[in-house]
Design a protein around this motif. Structure first.
Motif, short mmCIF file in Angstrom:
data_model
loop_
_atom_site.label_atom_id
_atom_site.label_comp_id
_atom_site.label_asym_id
_atom_site.label_seq_id
_atom_site.Cartn_x
_atom_site.Cartn_y
_atom_site.Cartn_z
N ALA A 312 0.83 -1.22 0.00
CA ALA A 312 0.00 0.00 0.00
C ALA A 312 0.86 1.26 0.00
CB ALA A 312 -0.93 -0.01 1.22
N ALA A 313 2.03 1.21 0.64
CA ALA A 313 2.90 2.39 0.70
C ALA A 313 3.85 2.49 -0.48
CB ALA A 313 3.69 2.36 2.01
N GLY A 314 3.87 1.51 -1.36
CA GLY A 314 4.75 1.55 -2.51
C GLY A 314 6.17 1.16 -2.21
N ILE A 315 6.40 0.46 -1.10
CA ILE A 315 7.74 0.00 -0.74
C ILE A 315 7.92 -1.41 -1.28
CG2 ILE A 315 9.31 -0.49 1.17
CD1 ILE A 315 7.80 1.56 2.82
N ARG A 316 8.93 -1.59 -2.06
CA ARG A 316 9.17 -2.87 -2.69
C ARG A 316 10.22 -3.66 -1.91
NH1 ARG A 316 5.22 -4.36 -6.27
NH2 ARG A 316 4.47 -2.48 -7.32
N ILE A 317 9.91 -4.90 -1.66
CA ILE A 317 10.89 -5.77 -1.04
C ILE A 317 11.79 -6.36 -2.12
CG2 ILE A 317 9.36 -6.36 0.88
CD1 ILE A 317 8.78 -9.00 -0.49
N VAL A 318 12.91 -6.89 -1.73
CA VAL A 318 13.84 -7.46 -2.71
C VAL A 318 13.21 -8.69 -3.33
CG1 VAL A 318 16.06 -8.62 -2.95
CG2 VAL A 318 15.87 -6.57 -1.55
N GLY A 319 13.25 -8.75 -4.65
CA GLY A 319 12.63 -9.85 -5.38
C GLY A 319 11.40 -9.42 -6.13
#
Length: 365
Positions: A312-319
């Protein structure tokens, strides 16, 4: 002339025997009276000793049985009192989390069974030796033989003795109980039964492990005290750490208010900081103190909520798929395609110029 037969007394007299002596196998009245007098005198002489010995044996048996009954009754009342105290503590709000009634009951029953057996063995064994002593039996050879037999049995059944003693001390020290999740080294799982010789564990795949108490060299109880739920969140190194921490803290507040996680959490969810920083990723560790045995479900719920909050916040995890930058122009998909060559067409001037010159007619005859 025929001779008349002699009578029996004359025959015995001629044979040199006393005609007044009784016949062989026949007891005379005088001998019977003498034997009866001797027997009566022997009984009269020893009846006091018999009576004394019988009264001593009866007294020993009565005292041993009464003492055994009193000891067993006292142990039973002690166990019942322990169970009542456990039930009283379980009725409170905090006691329900700290006390397992079934575990306490089985532990007290096992301890009571051991104590009753030991008390009965000691009391009845001592009474048996006292009874043998009342019969004036020399107990020294008997005790020596019993000692040798005990040593032989001890060497032959040393594994059984080791298992039994380990089980007794394990129960007395309350190392684990029914319902605990333990790691016994040779096996791990949930304890379903605790015995003096064998402990039964239910594995993660449903199998049942029978572990001898003497084989347990170390034990890790995952259900005592409290547990720690730890979650590592790996994001791109370009993410704002303050923004990542703010999102995680918001997830922690929501989790602490939701049912049933508010009861399973025994402390706030904390962001411990960075545990690893690489060229293409960085790892943020999140931890919380939970109820015993509830760390794994809390970890799953934390991952679920953090992933949804990051999306929802637009933070992408690795992968995940990388987001395109706003100032980067869109690339033309045909830019990587090579332009057509002029030599591809056989009728083009370039192709005609590169064609070989045809050979003319021969001038020789």
């Amino acid at each position: 002339m025929t001779q008349a037969p002699l009578s029996a007394p004359f025959t015995l007299l001629l044979a040199g025997e006393d005609p007044t002596a009784p016949a062989p196998g026949v007891v005379s009245f005088d001998d019977a009276a003498k034997q009866a007098t001797d027997a009566a005198g022997w009984v009269e002489q020893n009846w006091s000793t018999w009576l004394n010995t019988g009264l001593r044996i009866a007294l020993i048996l009565v005292v041993a049985l009464v003492l055994r009954m009193l000891v067993r009754r006292a142990l039973t009342k002690l166990i019942a009192r322990m169970n009542r105290s456990a039930q009283a503590v379980e009725g409170t709000a905090l006691g329900g989390l700290l006390v397992n009634a079934e575990r306490r009951r089985q532990r007290s029953e096992a301890i009571g069974s051991v104590l009753r057996s030991v008390a009965s063995f000691l009391i009845l064994g001592t009474a048996g030796l006292m009874i043998l002593g009342a019969f004036e039996i020399d107990l020294a050879p008997l005790l020596a033989s019993a000692g040798v037999a005990g040593v032989a049995i001890g060497f032959g059944a040393r594994n059984l003795v080791t298992d039994f003693l380990s089980g007794v001390f394990m129960i007395l020290e309350d190392q684990y109980g029914v319902g605990d999740s333990v790691d016994a080294g040779v096996a791990s799982g949930e304890v379903i039964e605790v015995g003096l010789r064998v402990t039964k564990l239910r594995g993660d795949d449903g199998e049942i492990w029978y572990v001898r108490n003497g084989e347990i060299k170390r034990i890790g109880n995952l259900s005592q005290g409290w547990a720690t739920a730890t979650v590592d969140v790996t994001v791109r190194p370009s993410e704002d750490l303050d923004r990542v921490s703010a999102v995680i803290n918001e997830v922690a507040k929501d989790l602490a208010k939701a049912e049933p996680w508010n009861e399973q959490l025994w402390g706030p969810v904390e962001t411990l900081g960075l545990t690893e920083v690489l060229l293409d990723s960085m790892t943020v560790r999140v931890a919380a103190k939970t109820m015993p045995g509830k760390a794994l479900p809390v970890e799953r719920e934390l991952r679920w909520r953090i992933k949804r909050a990051f999306d929802a916040a637009g933070i992408r995890i690795v992968g995940g798929l990388p987001l395109p930058a706003d100032d980067t122009p869109a690339t033309d998909p045909s830019a990587s395609v090579a332009p057509p060559s002029a030599l591809a067409s056989p009728t083009s001037p370039q192709s005609l110029a590169t064609a070989p010159i045809p050979q003319g007619p021969s001038l020789t005859k």
